[in-house]
Every structure is written in C-alpha cells, then in structure tokens.
Design an enzyme around this catalytic site. Structure first.
Site, mmCIF file in Angstrom:
data_model
loop_
_atom_site.group_PDB
_atom_site.id
_atom_site.type_symbol
_atom_site.label_atom_id
_atom_site.label_comp_id
_atom_site.label_asym_id
_atom_site.label_seq_id
_atom_site.Cartn_x
_atom_site.Cartn_y
_atom_site.Cartn_z
ATOM 1 N N CYS A 1 11.203 -18.464 -29.489
ATOM 2 C CA CYS A 1 10.208 -19.413 -28.986
ATOM 3 C C CYS A 1 10.879 -20.737 -28.635
ATOM 4 O O CYS A 1 11.869 -21.128 -29.268
ATOM 5 C CB CYS A 1 9.128 -19.650 -30.036
ATOM 6 S SG CYS A 1 8.074 -18.214 -30.260
ATOM 7 N N CYS B 1 7.260 -17.747 -25.578
ATOM 8 C CA CYS B 1 6.365 -18.365 -26.555
ATOM 9 C C CYS B 1 6.768 -19.808 -26.842
ATOM 10 O O CYS B 1 7.893 -20.209 -26.561
ATOM 11 C CB CYS B 1 6.323 -17.534 -27.838
ATOM 12 S SG CYS B 1 7.937 -17.114 -28.499
#
Ligand code: DN4
Length: 266
Positions: free
Chosen positions: A105, A187
């Site tokens: 992420c 993400c």
C-alpha cells in the site's frame, strides 16, 4: 521448393516482434526473480538494513520460486497461432494468475506520457513501483510481439499498429489487462505523474485515464495524488488548475477517492 521458402505472414503497419523475443523474455524473468533486480533497484543508503530486507523479502524475493519457463509458455499461449487482432483479455488470464504480484500500500505510481521521469523517480525511491517495476511489466517493457492465425511462429516481419490496424492487438490487450490488474490491486495513497508540457496533462483516452482510473477500488484507495510536471526550460502548457486536471478531479470525486494535485513537485 516451397519447403525452403520462409513462411509468409500477414503484413501489418507496425514493427514486427522483437528479435530474440523468447530469450529476452526469459532472461529478464530470471534477472527479476533470481537477481533481485540489481541493476534498476540499486542499494540505496536511505534505507536501513532492516527495511531493505523487509522490502526485498516480501515483494521481490517472494518471486524467487516463480517458474520463468511456465510464465513464458503462458505468455506465448495467449497470442501464438491467433490473429493478432483477435486476442482477448481472457487469453492473458492464465498468465496473470501465474505471475501475480502484490505491491505494498502507498507504493503504486501511475504515469501518463511521463514514462522516463516516472521510472527515474522509482529508481531513486526504490520502494515505489510503476507497472514496469513489477515482474510482467518488467519482462515486456519496450517489446513487441504478435503471432499469426496460420502459424505457430511469431511474426518478426510486422505486427498490428494500434492506430492503423486494430485497437485491440496482442500487445495493447496485454497492457490493458496488466494495467487493470495493477490498478485493482492498488491500496492506500496512489500517485500519478502527469505531463504538464502537453495541452492536456490528463487524457480520458490514455491507459491511465481510460483503464487505471476506473479500476481503482475506493474501499482500498483513499487518495490519488497527482504531480503535474513540465519540461525544464519550457513554460508549462497545463497545470493543476487546468481543465484536464479538473476533469480528473471530478472523476475521482464521483468515485469517492480524494484527489490532490501538485505542480512541479521538486
Ligand atoms: P502514454 O504515455 O500515453 O502511453 C503509454 C503506452 O501505451 C504507449 O506505448 C502508447 O502508445 C500506448 N497507448 C496509449 N493509449 C493507448 C490506447 N488507448 N490504446 C492502446 N495503446 C495505448 O500513457 P498511458 O496513460 O496510455 O499509459 C501509461 C499507464 O498505463 C501507466 O500508468 C502504466 O501503468 C500503464 N501502461 C504501461 C505501458 C508500458 O509500460 C503501456 C500501457 C500502459 P503510443 O501513443 O506511444 O503509440 O509500455
């Protein structure tokens, strides 16, 4: 006499498959999976030994056991013996499954008309990933490939040009599927590097604007951070306040993803 004549492939407007394609593909795959990408992710002092180890172990070394021959075979099977204008997204699915990879992420970097700059950036910030810093993006970067419906050989003479012959060909479909997956898996905060030396830094017709933006998942991606960069020494043609960026901003707001933009980040 016919026996000795080279196979006549269909003629297209684009350059043919890259010479030694298979060797380049396999070589790059082994470099990526076995040599921990030494040449484009050099050891960098900004990381402590522990963080380096963590990055390498979880995201690169975990690919060490990937079977490059199988990946190459799945790649070939997607387009070989097929009309290069009839290759479908599904044809590449077995390959995508075999070579899937997760990017941590906050580390995804998209780009549009800024390939070189985006790659220079991820070279320095080695924990960041453009698509071409992932295994499949790395092996296919800059290559051309196509087959022919009447033959199990690649066509080294010519391949379809996406503007002149067909929009969906063996190469463009591959990048479309891969870009889609790259965006779906992103993400946290994601970044995009856009080109402020063009009249429209953001284009809905680009892969970034047409594919990646629409495949970000709002439940996973909270912010898209854009950098609009312009060529040094030239005056900018577009910026964060221009109408193309406003379009991107409005798409993101409809998609419930926060949007931030910065001109010429240092
Ligand atoms: P771009 O700089 O406009 O184009 C990148 C490449 O995609 C060039 O080879 C383009 O061909 C080709 N391309 C652009 N639009 C289309 C289209 N509608 N149909 C078929 N091919 C197209 O930037 P972009 O925004 O289109 O693509 C870059 C983004 O998508 C990045 O965030 C990457 O993650 C991903 N991507 C990477 C590659 C690559 O590494 C290719 C495609 C997508 P041309 O205009 O030069 O003829 O090569």
């Amino acid at each position: 006499r016919l026996w000795h004549q080279p196979l006549k492939h269909r003629e297209w407007n684009g350059t043919g498959s890259t010479a030694h394609f298979q060797d380049i593909f396999l070589g790059r795959c082994y470099i990526y999976t076995q040599l921990v990408q030494p040449e484009f992710r050099p050891y960098h002092m900004q990381h402590t030994f522990e963080t380096k180890l963590l990055i390498f172990t979880s995201h690169v070394l975990s690919l060490r056991d990937r079977d490059c021959k199988k990946i190459e075979e799945a790649f070939r099977n997607a387009f070989i013996s097929k009309d290069p204008c009839e290759v479908t997204e599904e044809d590449y699915h077995p390959l995508m499954e075999l070579a899937s990879q997760t990017v941590p992420c906050d580390k995804t970097v998209f780009w549009s008309r800024t390939k070189e700059l985006a790659h220079q950036y991820t070279w320095v910030r080695q924990e960041m990933f453009t698509l071409e810093n992932t295994l499949l993006g790395y092996v296919a970067d800059g290559l051309t490939w196509c087959g022919d419906s009447g033959s199990s050989e690649m066509n080294y003479q010519s391949c379809p040009d996406w503007r002149k012959d067909c929009k969906n060909n063996s190469v463009t479909v591959f990048w479309k599927v891969l870009s889609k997956m790259f965006a779906e898996n992103a993400c946290g905060m994601v970044q995009v590097v856009l080109n402020g030396s063009l009249s429209n830094a953001f284009s809905k017709d680009s892969t970034f604007g047409g594919v990646e933006v629409h495949n970000l998942h709002p439940e996973k991606v909270h912010t898209l951070q854009a950098w609009v960069m312009h060529d040094i020494g030239k005056s900018p043609s577009d910026s964060c306040s221009g109408s193309s960026i406003m379009d991107l901003k409005s798409i993101m707001s409809k998609r419930n993803i926060k949007f931030t933009c910065q001109d010429n980040y240092r």
